[in-house]
Structures are given as structure tokens and as C-alpha cells.
Design a protein around this motif. Sequence first.
Motif, short mmCIF file in Angstrom:
data_model
loop_
_atom_site.label_atom_id
_atom_site.label_comp_id
_atom_site.label_asym_id
_atom_site.label_seq_id
_atom_site.Cartn_x
_atom_site.Cartn_y
_atom_site.Cartn_z
N UNK A 41 94.91 71.28 60.06
CA UNK A 41 96.27 71.04 60.54
C UNK A 41 96.68 69.60 60.29
N UNK A 42 95.77 68.66 60.57
CA UNK A 42 96.08 67.24 60.37
C UNK A 42 96.16 66.91 58.89
N UNK A 43 95.18 67.38 58.12
CA UNK A 43 95.20 67.12 56.67
C UNK A 43 96.45 67.70 56.04
N UNK A 44 96.94 68.82 56.57
CA UNK A 44 98.12 69.46 56.02
C UNK A 44 99.36 68.59 56.10
N UNK A 45 99.63 68.02 57.28
CA UNK A 45 100.85 67.19 57.36
C UNK A 45 100.66 65.84 56.68
N UNK A 46 99.41 65.38 56.55
CA UNK A 46 99.18 64.15 55.79
C UNK A 46 99.44 64.39 54.30
N UNK A 47 99.01 65.53 53.80
CA UNK A 47 99.29 65.86 52.39
C UNK A 47 100.79 65.96 52.15
N UNK A 48 101.51 66.58 53.08
CA UNK A 48 102.96 66.71 52.93
C UNK A 48 103.63 65.33 52.89
N UNK A 49 103.00 64.34 53.54
CA UNK A 49 103.54 62.99 53.56
C UNK A 49 103.15 62.19 52.32
N UNK A 50 102.34 62.78 51.44
CA UNK A 50 101.99 62.11 50.20
C UNK A 50 100.62 61.48 50.17
N UNK A 51 99.85 61.64 51.23
CA UNK A 51 98.49 61.10 51.24
C UNK A 51 97.55 62.06 50.52
N UNK A 52 96.50 61.52 49.94
CA UNK A 52 95.43 62.34 49.35
C UNK A 52 94.43 62.61 50.47
N UNK A 53 94.57 63.76 51.12
CA UNK A 53 93.79 64.04 52.33
C UNK A 53 92.77 65.13 52.09
N UNK A 54 91.51 64.82 52.40
CA UNK A 54 90.43 65.80 52.36
C UNK A 54 89.86 65.99 53.76
N UNK A 55 88.93 66.91 53.90
CA UNK A 55 88.34 67.19 55.21
C UNK A 55 86.82 67.16 55.15
N UNK A 56 86.22 66.99 56.32
CA UNK A 56 84.76 67.04 56.47
C UNK A 56 84.48 67.57 57.86
N UNK A 57 83.39 68.33 58.01
CA UNK A 57 83.06 68.91 59.31
C UNK A 57 81.58 68.74 59.63
N UNK A 58 81.28 68.91 60.90
CA UNK A 58 79.95 68.64 61.43
C UNK A 58 78.84 69.41 60.72
N UNK A 59 79.07 70.69 60.43
CA UNK A 59 77.99 71.54 59.92
C UNK A 59 77.81 71.47 58.41
N UNK A 60 78.59 70.66 57.72
CA UNK A 60 78.36 70.43 56.31
C UNK A 60 77.15 69.51 56.13
N UNK A 61 76.50 69.53 54.97
CA UNK A 61 75.41 68.57 54.72
C UNK A 61 75.91 67.14 54.92
N UNK A 62 75.13 66.36 55.66
CA UNK A 62 75.48 64.98 56.00
C UNK A 62 76.83 64.92 56.72
N UNK A 63 77.16 66.01 57.44
CA UNK A 63 78.42 66.15 58.17
C UNK A 63 79.64 65.96 57.26
N UNK A 64 79.45 66.17 55.97
CA UNK A 64 80.54 65.99 55.02
C UNK A 64 80.85 64.55 54.71
#
Length: 237
Positions: A29-52
Motif C-alpha cells: 500500500x505504501x510502495x503503491x502511492x510512492x510509485x504514483x508520486x514518481x519514486x522508485x519504490x521496492x519492498x522487503x519483508x521479514x520472512x525473505x532471506x536476510x529480511x529482504x
Amino acid sequence: MKVTVWNEFRHEKQDEEVRAVYPDGIHEAIAGFLKEAGFEAGTATLDEPEHGLTEEVLKNTDVLVWWGHMAHGEVSDAIVERVHARVLEGMGLIVLHSGHFSKIFKKLMGTSCDLKWREAGENERLWVVQPNHPIAEGIGETIELEHEEMYGEHFDIPVPDELVFVSWFKGGEVFRSGCVFNRGQGKIFYFRPGHETFPTYYHADVQRVIKNAVNYVAPTKREQPIRGNVQPLESLD
């Protein structure tokens, strides 16, 4: 501007009430509105290797946005050290809501970061107390949230370098809800709203504050300070 939005992504998987509000996760949800504003936004989560948050991801992150709540203790100390080092080097950090109890925020603050809280769905009024601050640009005198979790003073943090928002709740409590801190070359913004069962991150003013904050805490282009043993600039003879 490269932004990484980090989220535990646990509530959304385990709690139907939260999933109904944020079906793809708070981070999306947060990355979505940041992308709409022109930012290059990616995501990372706890259960990914090295928490992403691999060294490569953090190296290429200008601003890290952090949301956590139920699994602070599961965050690896090694990853906390990695994020801490990047903040001191100049990476911006935005800590949201219950991220006040995250390992990284407590390490950067050097205090317990404890507070009062209550889940009653009461209204929150955030007052802009520094109206000329860039993070408050485009925001009126207040931000009105119909339902939120209450956080109340005393909030055990160092005195903020800049205080942008103060919250009032229907139950009577107040809270320093928009705080800027400087650590090393990096800037940190703590922003209080964002309980997982309420649609706070869809609120236009909340989104505006986060977008403003990304711009404000972003790294400067200044070279790192010179430290250690150096030769004199002038003759010592």
C-alpha cells in the motif's frame, strides 16, 4: 530516488481483519502511492532471506521506510547493524507507528522508546506545530483521523531535533507524533499513525506526509567527513 518499504507482513497473513484493509500488505500500500508520486519504490519483508535487506539492497536504497509490530524480536541483530551503519552513512529512515519498538529505532534512539497505548478506535487529531517544515508542506492546520490506536506520553525518546506534529486523542492523551532526529550523516523521521486494522495509509494527508518525509530525509550529495589521523592544513613550524 530509491525507496525500500520494509514490513513484517505477518498481521496481513494471520488476521482476516487486517487482510481486509491491506490485502497485499501494508508495504505494498505504501510502495503503491510512492510509485504514483514518481519514486522508485521496492519492498522487503521479514520472512525473505536476510529480511529482504541484503547489502546490495541497502546500498541502493536512499530512504528506508519501516513498519513492524508483532515480530520485532525476530529481526536479526546482524541486519539491524547493517541498517544502522547505512543510516550513519546517510541513508534516510522513516519509522512508522509501532516501529517505535523496533530494534533499529531503539538502537538509534538509545532509549526504551516505550509509551502509553490503547486500542479503542478513537479519533486522532494531529496538529502541525512547525508549519514551515518541509514535511508539513501541503498539510493544513491539522490532520483528522476518524479511527486510530492511541499512543500517549510519556514517549521515552531523546528530545527530537525537530518536532513537526503533536497528536491529540479523544480520550485526552497527547503524543509527539512527528519527530526528526539526526544520526551521523542520516536523518530519521518517526511518524505515529498507522495501526494495522485501520485504513490510515489510504488517507491523502498521511500519504502526503510520508512522501514529503521521503524527500526530507533523503541523503545529501555531500562527501563523507574526513576522520582519523590527518596532516595539518597549515605549517606547524
